[in-house]
Design a protein around this motif. Structure first.
Motif: not given
Length: 477
Positions: A43, A75, A79-80, A82-83
């Motif tokens: 990324y 974005r 992602i962070n 979701q993790s």
């Protein structure tokens, strides 16, 4: 026995060992954090111009800047989340580790060896490598010094040309290096004039291929990275004539914007009068051979307070309109007045005359709803924007504005508050789905074909009793 850091593989292991021995984390957590850095690397390469791995970054300030910008990227933040915040945790720990590493502090399980300070052989090895150069890893193996110390030492040596990727070439090995300095500078200056005070390795290499073919051929300069390293040596290492960043970018002078794709775009918008369209931004990125992609993402437009949406698919720099906190306060005062007699405001119902009460804009700019709502979102945390659909574009005009502490929590709440105020309706009332959607268009909450298929999904809750087929709904009291 203490372990010496000699390469990135060992560095990953050492980071994991530090997490376990020093920070007292479990083996599984340490493994997860160390692998998260590798997972985040692609990324950073795609959106922040990183070459190599995050683990390759030796300069702690550069590392901290990169990690902070990644965690400010809309974005990547998603992602962070979701993790389960895995990346933020890993970044925080790795930065803490790197700072102790950079200071040469001894941590449990490893140390950085620099006992004798002898680097007498390094220049000889670099010179023997000719124009192909030699990696810091190879020099580490030859001398027994850590890669970190090799890099630190060579970056202070006047003869050492650093090619991105921790490759070093001796300046004496480059044929006609200083004889071509003026010609190289002329190319750079032409690029600055063409690209608004900016250039990079790719477009610079293209230009050099045309006018410096013999120089490139004589010195086996066949990649943009190698030419970039030579240019940085001539105009950045000691002379600091130009500003270099990210092993890729070059500015005429140090930019006040971030050293990332976002900063490159912001510099372009500034040179364009502080205002530019998405199309103009895409065309500029294509000219300088940077990934065009999603301009909103590249600009971090969802969270970047320095860039505001302006009208239809346009951006304006905040510095072009936001004079100071007093200016923001004048805007806030007029918005507060809207709520003197209302619990919510529907943006499309705001009259044109109201905008005349706001502080004037200059440079051919004028007030519009896109600009207003982005100012509210980024500068006025006391208010919330209510969206009709979570998948709406960032610049789409929202359905409503409410105070942060309002009981109206979502679009369904906002619609219900408006329905019960409609004198033409007697609640409870049954409405066909399309009839209700037309009501929302009439209320100026949505427009066009918005929610044509998803109305039952967004109007979900105790006040809405939909039929099984979703074709009609009973609005309850």
């Amino acid at each position: 026995m203490a372990e010496t850091i000699t390469d990135n593989g060992t560095k990953v292991k050492t980071f994991s060992k530090w997490l376990i021995d020093v920070m007292k984390l479990s083996v599984a957590t340490a493994r997860g954090y160390s692998s998260a850095i590798n997972t985040a690397t692609p990324y950073a390469q795609k959106f922040f111009g990183l070459t190599g791995s995050i683990y390759d970054i030796d300069d702690v300030e550069v590392l901290e800047t990169l990690l902070n910008r990644m965690m400010a990227d809309d974005r990547f933040v998603e992602i962070n989340c979701q993790s389960h915040n895995r990346f933020r945790g890993a970044f925080d720990r790795y930065l803490q580790f790197s700072k102790s590493y950079d200071l040469g502090q001894t941590c449990v399980g490893f140390e950085i060896k620099n006992s004798d300070g002898s680097f007498d052989q390094i220049e000889e090895f670099v010179k023997e490598a000719d124009v192909d150069g030699i990696t810091a890893s190879s020099l580490s193996s030859k001398t027994g010094k850590s890669i970190w110390l090799v890099n630190k030492y060579l970056r202070a040596q006047s003869y050492a040309i650093e090619i991105p990727g921790n490759i070093y070439v001796h300046a004496d090995n480059v044929i006609d290096l200083f004889e071509n300095k003026a010609r190289i500078q002329k190319i750079i200056e032409n690029q600055f004039n063409k690209f608004c005070g900016y250039t990079n390795d790719e477009v610079l290499m293209d230009a050099a291929t045309i006018s410096l073919g013999m120089f490139l051929n004589d010195n086996s300069i066949d990649t943009p990275a190698k030419f970039y390293g030579i240019v940085r040596y001539l105009f950045g290492k000691d002379s600091n004539i130009y500003y270099f960043a990210g092993d890729k970018h070059i500015w005429k002078s140090e930019s006040k914007y971030p050293d990332t794709y976002s900063g490159v775009l912001m510099g372009f918008i500034s040179s364009n009068g502080g205002r530019a369209s998405k199309t103009q931004c895409s065309e500029y990125l294509q000219k300088v051979k940077l990934a065009s992609g999603n301009i909103n993402v590249l600009l971090s437009a969802a969270t970047n307070k320095e860039v505001l949406f302006y009208g239809n698919e346009e951006y304006v720099l905040a510095e072009s309109i936001v004079e100071n906190e007093g200016w923001i306060e004048l805007v806030r005062k007029q918005i507060n007045r809207l709520f003197n007699t209302a619990t919510y405001v529907i943006p499309r119902e705001i009259s044109d005359n109201w905008f005349d009460l706001l502080p004037p804009l200059y440079g051919g700019l004028y007030w519009n709803l896109a600009l207003l709502q982005d100012l509210i979102k980024k500068y006025m945390p006391e208010y919330r924007l209510i969206t009709a659909n979570e998948n709406q574009g960032l610049e789409t005009i929202r359905a409503g504005i409410v105070p942060e502490d309002s009981v109206i929590g979502n679009f369904a709440d906002l619609v219900y508050a408006r329905l019960i105020e409609d004198s033409a309706l007697n609640i409870p009332v049954r409405l066909e789905r399309e009839n209700l959607r037309q009501k929302l268009i009439e209320y100026k909450m949505i427009q066009g074909n918005e929610l044509i298929y998803t109305l039952p999904k967004v109007l979900d809750g105790a006040k809405y009793a939909w039929t099984d087929d979703g074709e009609s709904v009973l609005i309850l009291q």
